[in-house]
Design an enzyme around this catalytic site. Sequence first.
Site: not given
Length: 381
Positions: A90, A263, A301, A303, A306, A332
């Site tokens: 940015d 984003d 999930c 991830c 999890c 997560h």
Amino acid sequence: MYELLKTDPHSRARLGRLITTRGTINTPTFMPVGTQGSVKALDPRELLDMGTQIILGNTYHLNIRPGLDIITAAGDLHKFINWPYPILTDSGGFQVFSLAKIRKVKPHGVEFRSHLDGSLLFLGPKEAMHIQKVLASDIAMVFDECPPHDSPIREMRAAVERTIRWAKECREQPRAHGQMVFGIVQGGSNAAMREECAKALVPMEFDGYAIGGVSVGEPEPEMMKAVEYTEPFLPATKARYAMGLGTPAQMVELVARGVDMFDCVLPTRVARNGTAFTRKGTISIKAGFNKSDFGPIEEGCDCYACKNFTRAYLRHLLNVNEILGLRMLSVHNSHMYLKVMEDIRASLAAGTFAEFRREFIATYVPSRKVLSAREETRGDK
């Protein structure tokens, strides 16, 4: 270079890929925010494991700390943070909005008082592009003025005119090898000014175009209008980026409106407050009903959090201020955002995005608490 691979017949959604010198980014995509050279609470290995293709850094903050001397000595931003993959920076234009109390807008840029020690610094098109050249990011954003969404028409017009003038100046600056530059369309929720700004920027032939001035405190319908007013005037052959957005449901809806890149700091920010994103909305892991819940944050999930920890354990960690708790919620939430993008891409490839969109929006319940904090979601930047 952006390649458009497929369009959805029922919406403006697009499947594509953005080719950079450090790798190809499949779109639509979500970019985790690494404002100061780090995505909060996550390390590069974790980001890669969850499918991160590109991260975001901030010119204003990195220029103040650690400073260009240190980053130059390291080689560039990629080497300094050990991330050899694409980075978007940015320009610092958002700080024109977020640091309004300590800056003065001038014809050739913005004079800031450092938020750290009050020292005077100046950031304009030449300065912003030079910093990004030294950082050697793969995508550099032009320096723009992001006005409040409720600015009087006269102030909004002045900001749009400055944005166009500064974009032209940014376009003329030297850039790092292989560095792309994206223009930024401003204009609030004023359709005429959005059109005017887009039509002025497109002939400058930027490598991509961002829709700026969203997620700055406006109601969600106004945010959607700002995108709708802008997208028709952006070339189909270039990537479109909605800056600072948003919740999972917002991203699904904005993909349907033709946006390719997103984003947002929400995944890690709300994690630090004990909140988890799921496909059905947000949940507070600190809540009492999780005290003896030995299931994962979200069923299905995959991830790391999890697969290895229960809600009960994570609640305990948060309540005793153990850093592992907020780290696992950050894992997560970031994984969830990236997985939503992956599923969107798969549905576009299969021609089932309309069904995916309908089912996702029908089951996702927005959190009023998260939405009320949306105007702050780019504060880390």
